[in-house]
Write an enzyme that holds these catalytic residues in place. Structure first.
Site, PDB file in Angstrom:
ATOM      1  N   ASP A 142       0.831  -1.201   0.000  1.00  0.00           N
ATOM      2  CA  ASP A 142       0.000   0.000   0.000  1.00  0.00           C
ATOM      3  C   ASP A 142       0.866   1.252   0.000  1.00  0.00           C
ATOM      4  OD1 ASP A 142       0.788   0.223   2.664  1.00  0.00           O
ATOM      5  OD2 ASP A 142      -0.909  -1.013   3.310  1.00  0.00           O
ATOM      6  N   LYS A 189      -4.727   3.457  -1.106  1.00  0.00           N
ATOM      7  CA  LYS A 189      -5.670   4.470  -1.595  1.00  0.00           C
ATOM      8  C   LYS A 189      -5.214   4.982  -2.950  1.00  0.00           C
ATOM      9  CE  LYS A 189      -6.577   6.148   2.992  1.00  0.00           C
ATOM     10  NZ  LYS A 189      -5.730   6.839   3.919  1.00  0.00           N
ATOM     11  N   MET A 213      -1.787   8.860  13.343  1.00  0.00           N
ATOM     12  CA  MET A 213      -3.052   9.265  12.704  1.00  0.00           C
ATOM     13  C   MET A 213      -3.758  10.344  13.518  1.00  0.00           C
ATOM     14  SD  MET A 213      -4.305   5.438  11.662  1.00  0.00           S
ATOM     15  CE  MET A 213      -3.646   4.610  13.102  1.00  0.00           C
TER      16      MET A 213
HETATM   17  N1  SAH Z   1       1.926   0.113  10.676  1.00  0.00           N
HETATM   18  C1  SAH Z   1       2.393   1.475  10.616  1.00  0.00           C
HETATM   19  C2  SAH Z   1       1.347   2.473  11.016  1.00  0.00           C
HETATM   20  C3  SAH Z   1       0.215   2.590  10.041  1.00  0.00           C
HETATM   21  S1  SAH Z   1      -0.974   3.760  10.543  1.00  0.00           S
HETATM   22  C4  SAH Z   1       3.639   1.611  11.500  1.00  0.00           C
HETATM   23  O1  SAH Z   1       3.960   0.710  12.245  1.00  0.00           O
HETATM   24  O2  SAH Z   1       4.296   2.636  11.401  1.00  0.00           O
HETATM   25  C5  SAH Z   1      -0.547   5.159   9.590  1.00  0.00           C
HETATM   26  C6  SAH Z   1       0.062   6.216  10.451  1.00  0.00           C
HETATM   27  O3  SAH Z   1       1.414   5.897  10.707  1.00  0.00           O
HETATM   28  C7  SAH Z   1       0.123   7.593   9.835  1.00  0.00           C
HETATM   29  O4  SAH Z   1      -1.098   8.269   9.957  1.00  0.00           O
HETATM   30  C8  SAH Z   1       1.220   8.240  10.641  1.00  0.00           C
HETATM   31  O5  SAH Z   1       0.740   8.639  11.903  1.00  0.00           O
HETATM   32  C9  SAH Z   1       2.152   7.081  10.844  1.00  0.00           C
HETATM   33  N2  SAH Z   1       3.225   7.066   9.840  1.00  0.00           N
HETATM   34  C10 SAH Z   1       3.496   6.101   8.954  1.00  0.00           C
HETATM   35  N3  SAH Z   1       4.603   6.398   8.253  1.00  0.00           N
HETATM   36  C11 SAH Z   1       5.046   7.573   8.715  1.00  0.00           C
HETATM   37  C12 SAH Z   1       6.148   8.417   8.418  1.00  0.00           C
HETATM   38  N4  SAH Z   1       7.050   8.097   7.477  1.00  0.00           N
HETATM   39  N5  SAH Z   1       6.291   9.561   9.109  1.00  0.00           N
HETATM   40  C13 SAH Z   1       5.421   9.901  10.066  1.00  0.00           C
HETATM   41  N6  SAH Z   1       4.359   9.155  10.382  1.00  0.00           N
HETATM   42  C14 SAH Z   1       4.166   8.003   9.733  1.00  0.00           C
END
Ligand code: SAH
Length: 507
Positions: free
Chosen positions: A36, A58, A173
């Protein structure tokens, strides 16, 4: 159990360098890759030929694929006996719905494995300089979602209670509800002065961050225009970003640098620029393809009759030895020839095969290479093989023949072919937004750039990049083709080129 298997794999926070070795191994060997939008597209470059890539994130203007459908896709492919990698941003078990997917696989009798990844909060903390725990300030860390819909009463997270915990809070998020969240934390007893950091696109060249307080962060984030994906880090430790943010303090942070080279050759320059924080846009202007020629074979058969073999480019050396070892299995078949190379990177390609290089001119241009050869001994009637691409090294051959009376054969081992840049995402980004700088590493990159300029037309309002040349020969080509030169490297090496970019962009 079917023979297929599904791997729920964490892709890490963004920077492809932060993925695990296990994850990389699986990406390289899987039959199907399901990914994704938070999984870096770069990772797709590691797949094997024939691997099917399925995007389930998305898309602008379309509904995202439902969780059930994603699980159906995993099950369908695994049932066909395939090895399926389900790549997820960060870690699959942290806000990644990995739990649901694993349960579905279990229910359908499909073998699975789970590979952890660096979750976004850890990436954000490391790259914004925030120690999540600290002996003086924080002895616990919470990962919290800020996504629940507060207005509709669906808020499951009791932020007022989290205010009582006392450790560091990492909110995923949370950008959409940041003022509600901070209000609740204050209502729960945290001081409005508590430091809060917001880290957007953590670990990637486009990372941006800010440090504010619970009272001010909602406005500050609005003003700075920070958007998802971002992690919000609340607690005393957030303040450390003000002094430990090594990532955004690098000299090329926030700068976009376009790199013009052949496809497959930008790696080293790209890494050097990225290490200094730049966002690199690769514009592969040419593809380098092996030249097929019948004569080639004769030359290899008679290779021992040459006194010198001269390599004028790393590609020449690479393709020469590729063919050589297709024909011979023993390095000794090259005989006692002497070897000359135009410069250090070409010599590196030769030395890979444990062959010594007898001559490298001090300055890496054709004239100097010819002069250095002429200075070694009498070239009179010596047989010299010049290994080239399809661009003639006229000066070199002419000098060796006319001034040295040598007998020169040319061996074209590769061809340059123009690439189609219309579909390349980085070229599109260059056309749309321009860049701070663009680098030229050889006369041919300049010629190709000018020839391809139709494909690289900047949109209205896009930033005109400063043009940085790798040396006198490149600059001469730029002058000839009417490309303005903004800076020239002090010597013809990638390090000096990078240095020139840094210096120019600091002005
Ligand atoms: N499984 C992922 C989280 C998915 S939920 C993990 O472990 O990181 C999606 C959220 O992750 C986003 O809304 C944001 O809050 C965070 N996120 C993912 N990648 C990011 C990045 N490169 N920088 C900042 N926040 C990030």
């Amino acid at each position: 159990m079917s023979e297929g298997k599904v791997f729920l794999v964490g892709a890490g926070p963004g920077d492809p360098g932060l993925i695990t070795v296990r994850a990389r191994e699986l990406i390289e060997t899987c039959d199907v890759l399901v990914y994704d939008y938070l999984a870096n597209a770069e990772l797709q470059r590691w797949i094997k030929p024939g691997c099917e890539c399925v995007y389930v994130g998305k898309r602008p203007g379309r509904h995202s694929i439902s969780q059930d459908k994603i699980e159906d896709i995993l099950v369908k492919h695994a049932k066909k006996g395939r090895l399926v990698v389900r790549l997820k941003g960060g870690d699959p078990f942290i806000f990644g719905r990995g739990g649901e997917e694993a349960c579905r696989l279990l229910a359908d009798g499909i073998d699975f494995e789970i590979v952890p990844g660096v979750t976004a909060a850890l990436g954000a903390a490391a790259c914004a300089g925030i120690p999540l725990t600290h002996r003086e300030h924080s002895s616990s860390v919470c990962f919290i979602t800020g996504h629940e819909d507060i207005e509709r009463g669906l808020m499951h997270v009791d932020f007022e209670k989290f205010a009582q915990v006392g450790g560091t809070l990492c909110i995923y998020m949370g950008m959409g509800h940041i003022s509600d969240i901070t209000d609740k934390l204050i209502a729960g007893g945290l001081s409005p002065e508590t430091p809060v950091a917001v880290v957007e696109w953590a670990t990637l060249p486009r990372q941006r961050s800010l440090c504010a307080t619970l009272a001010t962060v909602a406005k500050a984030k609005e003003k700075a225009g920070l958007k998802p994906p971002a992690v919000v880090i609340v607690g005393e430790v957030a303040r450390y970003t003000e002094k430990l943010n090594w990532f955004e303090a690098r000299p090329l942070t926030g700068k976009r640098v376009a790199v013009t080279r052949a496809r497959g050759q930008v790696g080293e320059l790209r890494r050097k620029l990225e290490a200094l924080g730049a966002e690199v846009l690769t514009l592969p202007l040419i593809d380098i393809v092996e030249a097929e020629s019948h004569e080639t074979i004769d030359v290899y058969d008679g290779i021992t009759s040459y006194d010198w073999v001269v390599f004028t480019s790393p590609n020449g050396a690479r393709f020469f030895f590729k063919k050589f070892f297709e024909k011979f299995s023993d390095l000794r078949c090259i005989g006692g020839v002497k070897i000359a190379c135009i410069g250090a990177s070409t010599a590196r390609e030769v030395k890979r095969h444990h062959l010594a290089v007898d001559l490298i001119p001090e300055v890496s241009v054709a004239e100097n290479l010819a002069d250095a050869l002429l200075a070694t001994e009498s070239l009179d009637s010596l047989n010299i093989l010049v290994v080239t691409g399809n661009r003639n090294r006229d000066v070199l051959v002419r000098k060796l023949e006319e001034e040295g009376h040598a007998i020169v054969d040319m061996l074209p081992v590769y061809r340059n072919e123009p690439t189609d840049l219309s579909e390349e995402p980085e070229a599109q980004s260059f056309r749309d937004k321009g860049a701070d700088a663009i680098t030229f590493t050889s006369a041919s990159t300049v010629e190709n750039f000018v020839a391809q300029s139709g494909q690289l037309q900047l949109a209205k309002g896009a930033q005109r990049p400063k043009a940085i040349s790798m040396g006198p020969v490149t600059s001469a080509a730029m002058k000839e083709k009417g490309v303005p030169i903004d800076a020239e490297a002090r010597e013809q090496t990638l390090d000096a080129l990078v240095e020139a970019v840094v210096k120019k962009l600091a002005e």
